[in-house]
Write a protein that holds these residues in place. Structure first.
Motif, PDB file in Angstrom:
ATOM      1  N   ARG A  88       0.851  -1.205   0.000  1.00 21.81           N
ATOM      2  CA  ARG A  88       0.000   0.000   0.000  1.00 21.81           C
ATOM      3  C   ARG A  88       0.876   1.240   0.000  1.00 21.81           C
ATOM      4  NH1 ARG A  88      -3.435   0.437   4.788  1.00 21.81           N
ATOM      5  NH2 ARG A  88      -4.160   2.265   3.665  1.00 21.81           N
ATOM      6  N   PHE A  89       0.711   2.066  -1.043  1.00 24.26           N
ATOM      7  CA  PHE A  89       1.399   3.344  -1.166  1.00 24.26           C
ATOM      8  C   PHE A  89       0.358   4.469  -1.196  1.00 24.26           C
ATOM      9  CE2 PHE A  89       4.243   0.233  -3.126  1.00 24.26           C
ATOM     10  CZ  PHE A  89       5.495   0.587  -2.624  1.00 24.26           C
ATOM     11  N   ASP A  90      -0.819   4.235  -0.659  1.00 22.94           N
ATOM     12  CA  ASP A  90      -1.919   5.202  -0.727  1.00 22.94           C
ATOM     13  C   ASP A  90      -1.535   6.516  -0.052  1.00 22.94           C
ATOM     14  OD1 ASP A  90      -3.275   3.084  -1.886  1.00 22.94           O
ATOM     15  OD2 ASP A  90      -4.447   2.621  -0.102  1.00 22.94           O
ATOM     16  N   GLY A  91      -1.726   7.615  -0.787  1.00 21.90           N
ATOM     17  CA  GLY A  91      -1.448   8.939  -0.244  1.00 21.90           C
ATOM     18  C   GLY A  91       0.031   9.238  -0.056  1.00 21.90           C
ATOM     19  N   ASP A 111      -4.387   8.099  -4.586  1.00 18.52           N
ATOM     20  CA  ASP A 111      -4.069   9.475  -4.203  1.00 18.52           C
ATOM     21  C   ASP A 111      -2.579   9.694  -3.932  1.00 18.52           C
ATOM     22  OD1 ASP A 111      -6.815  10.343  -4.324  1.00 18.52           O
ATOM     23  OD2 ASP A 111      -7.127   9.276  -2.430  1.00 18.52           O
ATOM     24  N   ALA A 112      -1.719   8.838  -4.456  1.00 19.92           N
ATOM     25  CA  ALA A 112      -0.269   8.997  -4.293  1.00 19.92           C
ATOM     26  C   ALA A 112       0.251  10.034  -5.283  1.00 19.92           C
ATOM     27  CB  ALA A 112       0.438   7.669  -4.509  1.00 19.92           C
ATOM     28  N   ASP A 113       1.337  10.680  -4.919  1.00 21.83           N
ATOM     29  CA  ASP A 113       1.994  11.639  -5.795  1.00 21.83           C
ATOM     30  C   ASP A 113       3.225  10.962  -6.386  1.00 21.83           C
ATOM     31  OD1 ASP A 113       3.129  13.781  -7.103  1.00 21.83           O
ATOM     32  OD2 ASP A 113       2.905  15.170  -5.418  1.00 21.83           O
ATOM     33  N   PHE A 129      -4.315   2.990  -9.303  1.00 19.40           N
ATOM     34  CA  PHE A 129      -3.801   4.358  -9.375  1.00 19.40           C
ATOM     35  C   PHE A 129      -4.912   5.396  -9.199  1.00 19.40           C
ATOM     36  CE2 PHE A 129      -0.617   1.919 -11.758  1.00 19.40           C
ATOM     37  CZ  PHE A 129       0.560   2.398 -11.182  1.00 19.40           C
ATOM     38  N   THR A 130      -6.028   5.030  -8.602  1.00 21.96           N
ATOM     39  CA  THR A 130      -7.147   5.951  -8.441  1.00 21.96           C
ATOM     40  C   THR A 130      -6.690   7.231  -7.740  1.00 21.96           C
ATOM     41  OG1 THR A 130      -8.698   4.095  -8.286  1.00 21.96           O
ATOM     42  CG2 THR A 130      -9.466   6.235  -7.480  1.00 21.96           C
ATOM     43  N   GLY A 131      -6.890   8.368  -8.401  1.00 21.16           N
ATOM     44  CA  GLY A 131      -6.564   9.669  -7.826  1.00 21.16           C
ATOM     45  C   GLY A 131      -5.081  10.003  -7.777  1.00 21.16           C
ATOM     46  N   ALA A 132      -4.227   9.154  -8.335  1.00 16.10           N
ATOM     47  CA  ALA A 132      -2.778   9.399  -8.284  1.00 16.10           C
ATOM     48  C   ALA A 132      -2.368  10.527  -9.230  1.00 16.10           C
ATOM     49  CB  ALA A 132      -2.022   8.128  -8.637  1.00 16.10           C
ATOM     50  N   LYS A 133      -1.313  11.224  -8.873  1.00 16.19           N
ATOM     51  CA  LYS A 133      -0.712  12.249  -9.733  1.00 16.19           C
ATOM     52  C   LYS A 133       0.438  11.579 -10.468  1.00 16.19           C
ATOM     53  CE  LYS A 133      -1.776  15.926  -6.497  1.00 16.19           C
ATOM     54  NZ  LYS A 133      -1.217  16.837  -5.495  1.00 16.19           N
ATOM     55  N   LEU A 134       0.351  11.549 -11.799  1.00  9.75           N
ATOM     56  CA  LEU A 134       1.318  10.808 -12.597  1.00  9.75           C
ATOM     57  C   LEU A 134       2.077  11.668 -13.599  1.00  9.75           C
ATOM     58  CD1 LEU A 134      -0.855   7.634 -13.386  1.00  9.75           C
ATOM     59  CD2 LEU A 134       0.860   7.922 -11.582  1.00  9.75           C
ATOM     60  N   GLY A 135       2.041  12.976 -13.465  1.00  9.20           N
ATOM     61  CA  GLY A 135       2.737  13.855 -14.405  1.00  9.20           C
ATOM     62  C   GLY A 135       4.221  13.534 -14.485  1.00  9.20           C
ATOM     63  N   GLY A 136       4.686  13.213 -15.692  1.00 10.98           N
ATOM     64  CA  GLY A 136       6.103  12.930 -15.907  1.00 10.98           C
ATOM     65  C   GLY A 136       6.542  11.532 -15.491  1.00 10.98           C
ATOM     66  N   TRP A 149      -7.036   2.832 -13.429  1.00  3.54           N
ATOM     67  CA  TRP A 149      -6.391   4.096 -13.775  1.00  3.54           C
ATOM     68  C   TRP A 149      -6.850   5.234 -12.872  1.00  3.54           C
ATOM     69  CZ3 TRP A 149      -1.956   3.916 -15.443  1.00  3.54           C
ATOM     70  CH2 TRP A 149      -1.329   5.011 -16.061  1.00  3.54           C
ATOM     71  N   ILE A 150      -6.288   6.420 -13.040  1.00  6.04           N
ATOM     72  CA  ILE A 150      -6.447   7.547 -12.116  1.00  6.04           C
ATOM     73  C   ILE A 150      -7.887   8.004 -11.913  1.00  6.04           C
ATOM     74  CG2 ILE A 150      -4.093   8.377 -12.404  1.00  6.04           C
ATOM     75  CD1 ILE A 150      -5.117  10.483 -14.342  1.00  6.04           C
ATOM     76  N   ASP A 151      -8.754   7.800 -12.892  1.00  3.12           N
ATOM     77  CA  ASP A 151     -10.151   8.214 -12.730  1.00  3.12           C
ATOM     78  C   ASP A 151     -10.937   7.225 -11.865  1.00  3.12           C
ATOM     79  OD1 ASP A 151     -10.500   6.040 -14.416  1.00  3.12           O
ATOM     80  OD2 ASP A 151     -11.368   7.201 -16.066  1.00  3.12           O
ATOM     81  N   GLY A 152     -10.353   6.070 -11.547  1.00  2.00           N
ATOM     82  CA  GLY A 152     -11.004   5.080 -10.697  1.00  2.00           C
ATOM     83  C   GLY A 152     -11.979   4.189 -11.421  1.00  2.00           C
TER      84      GLY A 152
END
Length: 165
Positions: A88-91, A111-113, A129-136, A149-152
């Motif tokens: 678990r890497f949540d948040g 929700d991880a960055d 990856f729900t809610g995760a920030k994946l830029g770059g 994926w990020i949208d859940g």
């Protein structure tokens, strides 16, 4: 300065200088502070590291299956070739973390960055990856089969390599 007074002054200074950093030999526990520590090749399955500070720490080739790293600060932490199935890497804040060739099957990153993280060649099958920030984030050659994926709502198709299809 008399020796007794010197010792008292030193102790007073240390107590006012803020929290001490944990020694790299200290046991894994929630909110531990490990900076620039090496846990390469360690067996740390089910480790409880929620809220831990793990900046510039290496878990290269370590086993972290079902470990709890939720809300951890893992800036530039290395998980290269680590096995962290169901971890678990949540948040968690994992900016520039390196998960190259890591086995993260079934891991959660809700929700991880993960901005600018490396996931090159990682196994991310059935990861969340729900809610995760994946830029770059670099997913080159990563297996995203069945990942949420990020949208859940979107689940990556089987054989999604390098991107969620």
């Amino acid at each position: 300065m008399p020796p007794r007074l010197f010792v008292f002054a030193a102790l007073a200074f240390l107590s006012l200088s803020g929290p001490a950093l944990a020694d790299c030999a200290d046991p894994a526990e929630p909110k531990v502070t490990w900076r620039r520590c090496s846990f390469e090749g360690q067996a740390m399955a089910e480790a409880k590291l929620a809220g831990a500070t793990l900046r510039d720490t290496s878990f290269q080739r370590s086993t972290l299956n079902k470990a709890d790293l939720s809300e951890a600060d893992g800036y530039r932490t290395k998980f290269i070739s680590a096995t962290a199935r169901g971890a678990r890497f949540d948040g968690a804040r994992l900016l520039e973390a390196d998960f190259t060739r890591a086995d993260l099957t079934g891991a959660t990153f809700r929700d991880a960055d993960l901005r600018n993280a490396k996931m090159v060649g990682a196994s991310l099958a059935n990861a969340d990856f729900t809610g995760a920030k994946l830029g770059g984030t670099d997913f080159r050659h990563a297996d995203l089969s069945g990942a949420r994926w990020i949208d859940g709502a979107r689940v990556c198709a089987d054989s999604s390599i390098g991107q969620c299809n």
